[in-house]
Design a protein around this motif. Structure first.
Motif, PDB file in Angstrom:
ATOM      1  N   UNK A  77      -1.330   0.026  -5.659  1.00 29.91           N
ATOM      2  CA  UNK A  77      -0.687  -0.169  -4.560  1.00 29.91           C
ATOM      3  C   UNK A  77       0.954  -0.704  -4.707  1.00 29.91           C
ATOM      4  N   UNK A  78       1.444  -0.355  -4.212  1.00 27.20           N
ATOM      5  CA  UNK A  78       2.834  -0.956  -3.216  1.00 27.20           C
ATOM      6  C   UNK A  78       4.452   0.063  -3.600  1.00 27.20           C
ATOM      7  N   UNK A  79       4.042   1.193  -4.396  1.00 25.41           N
ATOM      8  CA  UNK A  79       4.801   1.770  -4.796  1.00 25.41           C
ATOM      9  C   UNK A  79       4.803   3.314  -3.787  1.00 25.41           C
TER      10      UNK A  79
ATOM     11  N   UNK B 253       3.266   5.408   6.294  1.00 30.50           N
ATOM     12  CA  UNK B 253       4.699   6.385   5.410  1.00 30.50           C
ATOM     13  C   UNK B 253       3.737   7.513   5.197  1.00 30.50           C
ATOM     14  N   UNK B 254       3.628   7.573   3.654  1.00 27.67           N
ATOM     15  CA  UNK B 254       3.566   9.196   3.449  1.00 27.67           C
ATOM     16  C   UNK B 254       2.007   9.920   4.240  1.00 27.67           C
ATOM     17  N   UNK B 255       0.489   9.042   4.812  1.00 27.94           N
ATOM     18  CA  UNK B 255       0.173   9.587   5.527  1.00 27.94           C
ATOM     19  C   UNK B 255       1.118  10.090   6.409  1.00 27.94           C
ATOM     20  N   UNK B 256       2.026   9.803   7.354  1.00 27.89           N
ATOM     21  CA  UNK B 256       2.272   9.915   9.109  1.00 27.89           C
ATOM     22  C   UNK B 256       3.343  11.330   8.093  1.00 27.89           C
ATOM     23  N   UNK B 257       4.154  11.378   7.391  1.00 28.65           N
ATOM     24  CA  UNK B 257       4.529  12.413   7.235  1.00 28.65           C
ATOM     25  C   UNK B 257       3.631  14.067   6.618  1.00 28.65           C
ATOM     26  N   UNK B 258       2.183  13.471   6.386  1.00 28.32           N
ATOM     27  CA  UNK B 258       1.290  14.998   5.617  1.00 28.32           C
ATOM     28  C   UNK B 258       0.671  14.629   7.547  1.00 28.32           C
TER      29      UNK B 258
ATOM     30  N   UNK C 130       0.592  -0.950   2.246  1.00 30.77           N
ATOM     31  CA  UNK C 130       0.704  -0.284   3.494  1.00 30.77           C
ATOM     32  C   UNK C 130       1.738   0.524   4.406  1.00 30.77           C
ATOM     33  N   UNK C 131       2.637  -0.130   3.933  1.00 35.42           N
ATOM     34  CA  UNK C 131       4.156   0.392   4.511  1.00 35.42           C
ATOM     35  C   UNK C 131       4.256   1.789   3.751  1.00 35.42           C
TER      36      UNK C 131
ATOM     37  N   UNK D  56       5.106 -15.047  -4.008  1.00 39.14           N
ATOM     38  CA  UNK D  56       5.578 -14.357  -2.547  1.00 39.14           C
ATOM     39  C   UNK D  56       5.172 -12.840  -2.864  1.00 39.14           C
ATOM     40  N   UNK D  57       6.070 -12.174  -4.221  1.00 38.04           N
ATOM     41  CA  UNK D  57       6.549 -11.423  -4.403  1.00 38.04           C
ATOM     42  C   UNK D  57       5.491 -10.082  -4.019  1.00 38.04           C
ATOM     43  N   UNK D  58       4.754 -10.306  -5.318  1.00 40.03           N
ATOM     44  CA  UNK D  58       3.221 -10.259  -5.298  1.00 40.03           C
ATOM     45  C   UNK D  58       2.927  -9.509  -4.328  1.00 40.03           C
ATOM     46  N   UNK D  59       2.189 -10.426  -3.912  1.00 40.46           N
ATOM     47  CA  UNK D  59       1.409 -10.571  -2.421  1.00 40.46           C
ATOM     48  C   UNK D  59       2.063  -9.495  -1.269  1.00 40.46           C
ATOM     49  N   UNK D  60       3.366  -9.849  -1.173  1.00 37.34           N
ATOM     50  CA  UNK D  60       4.111  -8.831  -0.062  1.00 37.34           C
ATOM     51  C   UNK D  60       3.727  -7.507  -0.672  1.00 37.34           C
ATOM     52  N   UNK D  61       4.531  -7.066  -2.327  1.00 29.46           N
ATOM     53  CA  UNK D  61       4.654  -5.906  -2.471  1.00 29.46           C
ATOM     54  C   UNK D  61       3.179  -5.106  -2.241  1.00 29.46           C
TER      55      UNK D  61
END
Length: 302
Positions: free
Chosen positions: A63-65, A122-127, A117-118, A106-111
């Motif tokens: 998850x991330x991308x 976002x993909x769910x909201x579009x659908x 989550x973003x 830092x980047x690994x956890x934030x990603x």
């Protein structure tokens, strides 16, 4: 509380809290897309749901991308024809104090936590907006994001950001009939095994001993299954009017976090200089300063 004919994606659901959420959603009738980075773990999670009479498939991806978010939604639609519930649970830890935390830590956890989550929301909201009949987004936060936690700059920052995004998305998606909420659980998982004060309770659970009331009530600490009911509630018709909220859950405790709010206010004609703040500080703000970290109670001697 029936979720028949509903389809859910639960990220990071191969084990721990994510698996508990997936199993509880399936128990209430939802078909579930299980997600993990390990094929064997994902397959075992799917088997646990199917063997209990539920419906589930696995999508193995980190998850991330945006690509993974698209795969997850496509997996739901391709396997079950629609998507109704998105639970963003996937997470990792890279704990270090600020002066030792690397860019990669830092980047690994934030990603995974924040960006993941973003992208999934976002993909769910579009659908959901294209599908036209509403939807549910449940984002997993943490007490660390509400109050901070030593050694968890990356994790606490991500979890605080998730609650901020939830409040925003609740406003943006309300007209589409989509509710968005955060759940901040405390449970015995691989991510809490390193917390020293929880060690005695985790060891007790591993030995099959019941948790004492102090752990389940005062600490709000229990099993992953204890934290699953609020997710299924928010995904159901019973939770249709609940949006933009952050819940604490664990053990025998369910609670609602407040918005950050102004707790001490003072006014001065012409505004505030550094000197004027210093002159009035003791009488206006000194007694109202907020604590940092969780103020955990100490279990009485037994």
């Amino acid at each position: 509380m029936k979720l028949d004919n509903k389809v859910a994606v639960v990220t990071g659901s191969g084990q721990g809290l994510g698996l508990a959420y997936a199993q509880d959603l399936a128990r209430h009738g939802a078909a579930v897309v299980v997600n993990d980075v390990d094929q064997a773990i994902a397959d075992a999670a799917v088997s646990s749901i199917v063997e209990a009479g539920g419906k589930a498939v696995a999508v193995v991806a980190p998850v991330g991308s945006t690509e993974t978010a698209q795969k997850l939604v496509a997996g739901a639609v391709g396997s079950f024809g629609r998507l109704d519930i998105m639970v963003t649970n996937a997470g990792i830890l890279r704990d270090k104090v600020l002066w030792k935390m690397t860019d990669d830590d830092f980047d690994a956890v934030v990603n995974v936590h924040l960006r993941g989550t973003f992208t999934c929301a976002r993909e769910a909201a579009v659908h959901f907006r294209a599908q036209g009949d509403g939807g549910r987004i449940v984002c997993i936060g943490s007490p660390a994001g509400q109050r901070g936690n030593f050694g968890q700059t990356n994790y606490s920052g991500s979890k605080a950001g998730i609650v901020g995004m939830v409040r925003t998305w609740a406003m943006e998606l309300g007209r589409a009939g989509v509710t968005v909420n955060a759940v901040c659980p405390v449970a015995a998982t691989a991510m809490t095994e390193s917390v020293p004060f929880l060690q005695p309770y985790i060891e007790a659970m591993k030995s099959g001993d019941p948790l004492p009331p102090f752990a389940r009530r005062e600490l709000g600490f229990g099993t992953p299954a204890d934290a699953a009911g609020i997710v299924s509630f928010l995904a159901s018709d019973a939770g249709a009017e609940v949006t933009g909220q952050a819940f604490a859950v664990g053990g025998d405790r369910l609670a609602l976090w407040t918005h950050p709010d102004m707790i001490a206010t003072s006014y001065r004609d012409g505004g505030w200089s550094a000197d004027s703040i210093a002159e009035t500080w003791a009488d206006t703000f000194a007694d109202s300063l907020e604590s940092v970290g969780e103020n955990l109670p100490v279990e009485p001697a037994r």
